[in-house]
Design a protein around this motif. Structure first.
Motif, PDB file in Angstrom:
ATOM      1  N   HIS A  70       9.170 -20.530 -72.999  1.00 58.95           N
ATOM      2  CA  HIS A  70       9.104 -21.050 -71.631  1.00 58.95           C
ATOM      3  C   HIS A  70       7.746 -21.721 -71.428  1.00 58.95           C
ATOM      4  O   HIS A  70       6.703 -21.096 -71.653  1.00 58.95           O
ATOM      5  CB  HIS A  70       9.249 -19.924 -70.613  1.00 58.95           C
ATOM      6  N   GLN A 101       5.701 -22.892 -68.411  1.00 59.23           N
ATOM      7  CA  GLN A 101       5.843 -22.695 -66.975  1.00 59.23           C
ATOM      8  C   GLN A 101       4.608 -23.121 -66.197  1.00 59.23           C
ATOM      9  O   GLN A 101       3.477 -23.055 -66.686  1.00 59.23           O
ATOM     10  CB  GLN A 101       6.186 -21.242 -66.660  1.00 59.23           C
ATOM     11  N   ARG A 149       6.429 -20.588 -56.513  1.00 63.96           N
ATOM     12  CA  ARG A 149       7.588 -20.494 -57.405  1.00 63.96           C
ATOM     13  C   ARG A 149       7.181 -20.883 -58.815  1.00 63.96           C
ATOM     14  O   ARG A 149       6.328 -21.746 -59.026  1.00 63.96           O
ATOM     15  CB  ARG A 149       8.718 -21.403 -56.925  1.00 63.96           C
ATOM     16  N   VAL A 150       7.819 -20.256 -59.797  1.00 63.93           N
ATOM     17  CA  VAL A 150       7.551 -20.564 -61.206  1.00 63.93           C
ATOM     18  C   VAL A 150       8.606 -21.556 -61.688  1.00 63.93           C
ATOM     19  O   VAL A 150       9.811 -21.295 -61.595  1.00 63.93           O
ATOM     20  CB  VAL A 150       7.567 -19.293 -62.070  1.00 63.93           C
ATOM     21  N   ARG A 170       6.400 -17.154 -73.634  1.00 60.04           N
ATOM     22  CA  ARG A 170       6.049 -18.061 -72.551  1.00 60.04           C
ATOM     23  C   ARG A 170       4.589 -18.482 -72.621  1.00 60.04           C
ATOM     24  O   ARG A 170       3.730 -17.785 -73.146  1.00 60.04           O
ATOM     25  CB  ARG A 170       6.353 -17.437 -71.200  1.00 60.04           C
ATOM     26  N   ILE A 203       1.334 -13.645 -60.569  1.00 58.57           N
ATOM     27  CA  ILE A 203       2.586 -14.353 -60.852  1.00 58.57           C
ATOM     28  C   ILE A 203       3.400 -13.607 -61.908  1.00 58.57           C
ATOM     29  O   ILE A 203       4.624 -13.450 -61.773  1.00 58.57           O
ATOM     30  CB  ILE A 203       2.289 -15.791 -61.311  1.00 58.57           C
ATOM     31  N   VAL A 204       2.737 -13.129 -62.956  1.00 59.25           N
ATOM     32  CA  VAL A 204       3.434 -12.367 -64.000  1.00 59.25           C
ATOM     33  C   VAL A 204       4.075 -11.122 -63.400  1.00 59.25           C
ATOM     34  O   VAL A 204       5.231 -10.789 -63.702  1.00 59.25           O
ATOM     35  CB  VAL A 204       2.458 -11.990 -65.131  1.00 59.25           C
ATOM     36  N   ARG A 263       5.147 -10.647 -60.372  1.00 62.69           N
ATOM     37  CA  ARG A 263       6.340 -11.001 -59.597  1.00 62.69           C
ATOM     38  C   ARG A 263       7.518 -11.324 -60.514  1.00 62.69           C
ATOM     39  O   ARG A 263       8.665 -10.956 -60.222  1.00 62.69           O
ATOM     40  CB  ARG A 263       6.028 -12.193 -58.692  1.00 62.69           C
ATOM     41  N   GLN A 264       7.238 -11.999 -61.621  1.00 63.87           N
ATOM     42  CA  GLN A 264       8.322 -12.278 -62.570  1.00 63.87           C
ATOM     43  C   GLN A 264       8.881 -10.980 -63.146  1.00 63.87           C
ATOM     44  O   GLN A 264      10.092 -10.850 -63.338  1.00 63.87           O
ATOM     45  CB  GLN A 264       7.806 -13.188 -63.683  1.00 63.87           C
ATOM     46  N   ARG A 297      11.232  -9.408 -60.578  1.00 63.94           N
ATOM     47  CA  ARG A 297      12.556 -10.039 -60.553  1.00 63.94           C
ATOM     48  C   ARG A 297      13.398  -9.579 -61.742  1.00 63.94           C
ATOM     49  O   ARG A 297      14.607  -9.331 -61.608  1.00 63.94           O
ATOM     50  CB  ARG A 297      12.397 -11.563 -60.579  1.00 63.94           C
ATOM     51  N   GLN A 298      12.774  -9.469 -62.910  1.00 72.44           N
ATOM     52  CA  GLN A 298      13.506  -9.043 -64.087  1.00 72.44           C
ATOM     53  C   GLN A 298      13.988  -7.602 -63.952  1.00 72.44           C
ATOM     54  O   GLN A 298      15.146  -7.279 -64.263  1.00 72.44           O
ATOM     55  CB  GLN A 298      12.637  -9.191 -65.343  1.00 72.44           C
TER      56      GLN A 298
END
Length: 464
Positions: free
Chosen positions: A39, A41, A48-49, A115, A239-240, A242-243, A246-247
């Motif tokens: 990825h 990014q 947003r990513v 990533r 940011i990491v 938050r990702q 979500r996962q």
């Protein structure tokens, strides 16, 4: 690498990404981990990513040439209420996203994927010194450049640790508010054991130095924290995180919500920024000759700058319509004016220790690249102009009530303060400031046009 003085920033980045030793090390890592997809990014103005996925077979080509995308993506491809595409319009040029090799990581939930974070550049073919220059609306690159310039001017490094809160819900999880607060309650925390265990495990695998986690005061509200770091790296870490959230939510069939005020009866999700200034490995906020919670002269001036520009910075620190539902609630733990106190959680800035400033305004929807950029600008203004923060809250000095303004109570009010403050807008640069304001002004307009459930309840049966 060449020493040509006429090469662009994009050229220099490509030279870094074609260094034989660095490329060999990266390829060995990808081969050993059996990574098949990578990825590339970037992060938009709203946090947003975005990016592209590249087969690992084309890794060498990708890190040398980068990937391209339409620059309106950095405004989330939003159109305003008049149908105009924000961020440059349909005819806008693409940008080139160049991977930062030192950000490569293998995704622990699927080790076939890795990533990079990328920095963004203007197309190389543009004339007049524009081609290959940094893309002005790259929030991540902007923070990195401004922090480097701040250090060059002051000799100081801004370090930060953020406290990201989020609300979790799903099947078999009771979201009702208990009669006693669940804050720091181990049994409430253990109801979310699979969540916090995966957050910590995945965070550690992706290079986050996870130090603790706890349940906060709202139902299902968790706050996992990692160690403070240089401001630009901390922004990446937010940011990491938050990702990862979500996962984990996808894996467990749960919902994670970063809304500042997810429900009427909730206090809300914040993301306090704990700031310190370092020179030659030493934290210079602390006053080495004082006992107790006392700041150095540099620390006081930095605090003065933050308080002076707090109202204008609130548009960035609380960037949504929903953010201000958190500010206007009758909660002692949410600030309402630009003030400071010694270990006082009711203030905009708390001094919990003598060597850090806890800025309590940011919420969980904050873009960490923008927040650190405006705080950096405010701090430098305080240092430059030797701004006195005045007395702490809780003293008898009357200046505390009038020295600095109240915080905005709506996004519209915050945007007006933001636009009027050249220090804060200057911390982002004109392009980011103008695009941020356009996105958020449109958001406010859309909210004002929307008919809410509250209005239906309050007015549907009124009129006669």
């Amino acid at each position: 690498m060449t020493d040509r003085t006429d090469c662009s920033e994009l050229d220099r980045h490509r030279e870094l990404n074609t260094d034989e030793t660095a490329v060999r090390k990266l390829r060995d890592l990808v081969t050993e981990a059996r990574v098949e997809f990578v990825h590339c990014q970037a992060v938009t103005l709203t946090g947003r990513v975005v990016g592209k996925v590249v087969p690992a077979a084309h890794l060498t080509r990708t890190i040398e040439t980068g990937v391209r995308a339409h620059r309106a993506i950095l405004a989330d491809m939003r159109t305003d209420v008049n149908g105009t595409l924000l961020g440059g319009g349909c005819e806008a040029r693409e940008y080139t996203a160049m991977p930062d090799l030192d950000t490569f990581a293998v995704l622990p939930w699927d080790t076939r994927a890795g990533r990079f974070f990328c920095r963004l550049y203007e197309p190389a073919h543009l004339p007049d010194g524009v081609g290959g220059g940094p893309l002005a609306t790259d929030v991540r690159g902007n923070l990195r450049r401004r922090h480097t310039a701040f250090t060059a001017r002051t000799g100081l490094e801004l370090r930060s640790g953020c406290e990201p809160e989020a609300s979790w819900s799903g099947p078999h999880l009771d979201a009702a508010r208990p009669p006693i607060s669940p804050i720091h309650h181990i049994d409430s925390m253990d109801a979310f054991r699979p969540v916090y265990q995966r957050l910590i495990t995945y965070g550690q695998a992706l290079g986050l130095d996870m130090i603790e986690a706890n349940h906060e005061g709202d139902p299902g509200q968790l706050e996992p924290n990692c160690m403070f770091d240089r401001a630009d790296r901390t922004a990446d870490n937010v940011i990491v995180h938050r990702q990862i959230c979500r996962q984990v939510a996808r894996e467990l069939g749960l919902t994670v919500n970063f809304m500042p005020k997810p429900a009427d009866h909730h206090t809300g999700n914040s993301c306090q920024h704990n700031l310190s200034l370092w020179r030659d490995g030493t934290n210079v906020l602390a006053d080495p000759g004082a006992r107790g919670l006392r700041l150095s002269e540099i620390g006081r001036h930095a605090l003065g700058g933050i308080l002076t520009h707090a109202a204008a910075a609130t548009a960035v620190l609380g960037p949504t319509v929903n953010s201000y539902k958190r500010f206007v609630q009758p909660s002692p733990f949410t600030p309402s004016r630009a003030d400071w106190g010694r270990d006082d959680r009711t203030c905009a800035v708390r001094l919990p220790d003598g060597d850090r400033l806890e800025v309590r305004i940011p919420d969980a929807m904050v873009n960490p690249y923008l927040s650190h950029a405006v705080l950096l600008a405010a701090i430098e203004d305080g240092l430059k102009n030797r701004i006195d923060p005045g007395p702490a809250r809780g003293t008898s000095d009357p200046r505390r009530d009038t020295r600095f303004p109240e915080l905005p109570t709506t996004l519209d009010e915050a945007l007006r303060a933001f636009t009027a403050d050249p220090v804060i807008t200057g911390g982002l640069g004109s392009e980011i400031s103008e695009l941020f304001r356009a996105i958020k002004a449109d958001e406010w307009t859309r909210f004002c046009r929307a008919v809410t459930d509250w209005e239906q309840t309050a007015y549907a049966d009124q009129g006669c």
